[in-house]
Design an enzyme around this catalytic site. Structure first.
Site, PDB file in Angstrom:
ATOM      1  N   CYS A   1      24.701  13.121  -7.142  1.00  0.00           N
ATOM      2  CA  CYS A   1      24.189  13.690  -5.891  1.00  0.00           C
ATOM      3  C   CYS A   1      25.336  14.240  -5.056  1.00  0.00           C
ATOM      4  O   CYS A   1      26.195  13.474  -4.597  1.00  0.00           O
ATOM      5  CB  CYS A   1      23.431  12.619  -5.101  1.00  0.00           C
TER       6      CYS A   1
ATOM      7  N   CYS B   1      24.594  12.271   3.187  1.00  0.00           N
ATOM      8  CA  CYS B   1      23.460  11.339   3.133  1.00  0.00           C
ATOM      9  C   CYS B   1      23.884  10.119   2.333  1.00  0.00           C
ATOM     10  O   CYS B   1      24.366  10.252   1.201  1.00  0.00           O
ATOM     11  CB  CYS B   1      22.245  12.007   2.489  1.00  0.00           C
TER      12      CYS B   1
ATOM     13  N   CYS C   1      20.666   6.528  -0.394  1.00  0.00           N
ATOM     14  CA  CYS C   1      20.640   5.884  -1.709  1.00  0.00           C
ATOM     15  C   CYS C   1      21.939   5.096  -1.884  1.00  0.00           C
ATOM     16  O   CYS C   1      22.948   5.622  -2.354  1.00  0.00           O
ATOM     17  CB  CYS C   1      20.484   6.922  -2.811  1.00  0.00           C
TER      18      CYS C   1
ATOM     19  N   GLN D   1       2.107   3.950  -3.273  1.00  0.00           N
ATOM     20  CA  GLN D   1       3.467   3.739  -3.770  1.00  0.00           C
ATOM     21  C   GLN D   1       4.176   5.076  -3.969  1.00  0.00           C
ATOM     22  O   GLN D   1       3.576   6.051  -4.407  1.00  0.00           O
ATOM     23  CB  GLN D   1       3.425   2.985  -5.104  1.00  0.00           C
TER      24      GLN D   1
ATOM     25  N   GLU E   1      -8.171  -4.469   3.705  1.00  0.00           N
ATOM     26  CA  GLU E   1      -7.026  -3.664   4.154  1.00  0.00           C
ATOM     27  C   GLU E   1      -7.204  -3.339   5.631  1.00  0.00           C
ATOM     28  O   GLU E   1      -8.314  -3.030   6.076  1.00  0.00           O
ATOM     29  CB  GLU E   1      -6.940  -2.386   3.318  1.00  0.00           C
TER      30      GLU E   1
ATOM     31  N   ASN F   1      -0.620  -7.994  -2.156  1.00  0.00           N
ATOM     32  CA  ASN F   1       0.420  -6.967  -2.212  1.00  0.00           C
ATOM     33  C   ASN F   1       0.826  -6.653  -0.773  1.00  0.00           C
ATOM     34  O   ASN F   1       0.532  -5.578  -0.250  1.00  0.00           O
ATOM     35  CB  ASN F   1      -0.112  -5.720  -2.932  1.00  0.00           C
TER      36      ASN F   1
ATOM     37  N   CYS G   1       7.403  -6.260  -2.500  1.00  0.00           N
ATOM     38  CA  CYS G   1       8.512  -5.303  -2.380  1.00  0.00           C
ATOM     39  C   CYS G   1       9.727  -5.956  -1.728  1.00  0.00           C
ATOM     40  O   CYS G   1      10.707  -5.287  -1.423  1.00  0.00           O
ATOM     41  CB  CYS G   1       8.084  -4.070  -1.585  1.00  0.00           C
TER      42      CYS G   1
END
Length: 373
Positions: free
Chosen positions: A3, A11, A14, A211, A261, A306, A333
């Site tokens: 990248c 940036c 990541c 997702q 939900e 979840n 997550c």
């Protein structure tokens, strides 16, 4: 993946960029095993990984610069735009849209929101691509001022990007560090983006969660369905069900499935998908997962959870402990909150676990655990 934005210091989102991908995956596996390692009966399934580039199906791009020279990417520490149109973790389909959207901003004279001066209108573009290549575009504005202009120029945009099927304006009048507001103005006749995942068609409305990695989402739902079908429960609750990914994958004529939900938009999406598929014994309701469980007259044989990063929390863990639930499929997550919740469920034993690399180039991942009494 290489990248040039990362190498140039433009940036650093990541944080694992430049680390060999196999090393990233092994590190995530070790991290999760360390957090859950005291479960001696736990069988670890092989970690699942997809591509390490072009995997994101959703881009949340801050708009900076000027209407004539807009930037599409992020904002720096001073609030000025950094252009990231060639971001390598975004899917090729998303990257193809950015130059056309920049032209649309110029032609429509959509003034980017200037964070330091608190002036301007266009704050973000939120773009989602389905596995079939269709696009949902959401323009986050400070007010309705530019909506007539957007409506007038929308046919040209749709002609230039025929893959765009759903377009809406989201209103975020407040000056605060969030991506979107509560009010949505739909600009197209089509209101949902069809997300074909495995053999299930999900319907995604503008304010519904899905997702960000379609390949890993498909693997996540396949794993959940495999565990549920092996156990063959007569009743299943899918708490924090979103647009119904787990619930719809677990549908069976011999099984009652209930999805809960908080997002009413997501529940509308789940109901549409269920009705289109002609599924029976499915029930989707908008509400808080913990409140629903605490108020229920009876419990199911299996519960799927979840939750967001904070986990399911003490109250829901306490309810599960005191309930008749035999099995839990926990998709997380955040392995730290997962470990904390598992410690609050001493009546359950972790049987199998799997790491799925939903977020390559970062420290984040998805972890799934099958628990039984």
């Amino acid at each position: 993946m290489h990248c040039f934005y990362f190498d140039a210091g433009r940036c650093r989102s990541c944080t694992h960029m430049g680390t060999p991908y196999l090393e990233q995956l092994e590190g995530k596996q070790r991290h999760c095993q360390t957090l859950l390692g005291d479960h001696t009966s736990l069988e670890w399934l092989p970690a699942l990984a997809g591509g390490d580039s072009g995997f994101r199906n959703k881009a949340k791009m801050a708009i900076g610069g000027t209407a004539q020279r807009p930037t599409i990417g992020i904002l720096d520490a001073e609030g000025f735009g950094v252009d990231l149109r060639q971001c390598g973790v975004c899917s090729p389909g998303l990257r193809a849209c950015f130059p056309v959207l920049a032209d649309f901003i110029r032609q429509t004279r959509l003034t980017p929101y200037d964070v330091p001066r608190r002036s301007g209108e266009l704050k973000h573009l939120i773009i989602t691509e389905s596995p079939d290549g269709d696009i949902m575009l959401r323009l986050v504005l400070r007010s309705e001022q530019l909506v007539p202009r957007i409506r007038k120029n929308l046919p040209g945009l749709l002609a230039a990007l025929p893959q765009v099927k759903v377009v809406s304006v989201n209103l975020l009048p407040e000056h605060k560090a969030v991506l979107e507001g509560e009010r949505e103005i739909l600009l197209t006749e089509q209101s949902t983006l069809r997300m074909r995942v495995n053999d299930v068609s999900l319907n995604l409305r503008p304010q519904s969660f899905f997702q960000t990695n379609s390949e890993m989402a498909a693997a996540l739902y396949r794993q959940g369905r495999e565990w549920v079908n092996q156990l063959a429960p007569a009743s299943v609750w899918d708490l924090y069900c979103g647009v119904g990914g787990f619930a719809l994958h677990c549908a069976d004529p011999s099984r009652d499935v209930t999805g809960i939900e908080t997002s009413s938009e997501a529940i509308v999406s789940a109901k549409i998908s269920s009705e289109e598929a002609g599924l029976q014994r499915m029930d989707f309701r908008a509400g808080d997962a913990t409140a629903f469980a605490l108020a229920a007259d009876q419990s199911p044989e299996l519960v799927i959870v979840n939750p967001p990063r904070r986990g399911i929390g003490k109250e829901l863990c306490g309810w599960l402990e005191s309930s008749d639930v035999e099995h839990v499929v926990y998709s997380s997550c955040n392995a730290q909150s997962l470990a904390r919740d598992l410690a609050a469920l001493p009546s359950f034993t972790a049987r199998q676990a799997r790491v799925l690399d939903m977020f390559p180039q970062t420290t984040h991942y998805e972890a799934m655990v099958l628990l039984s009494r």
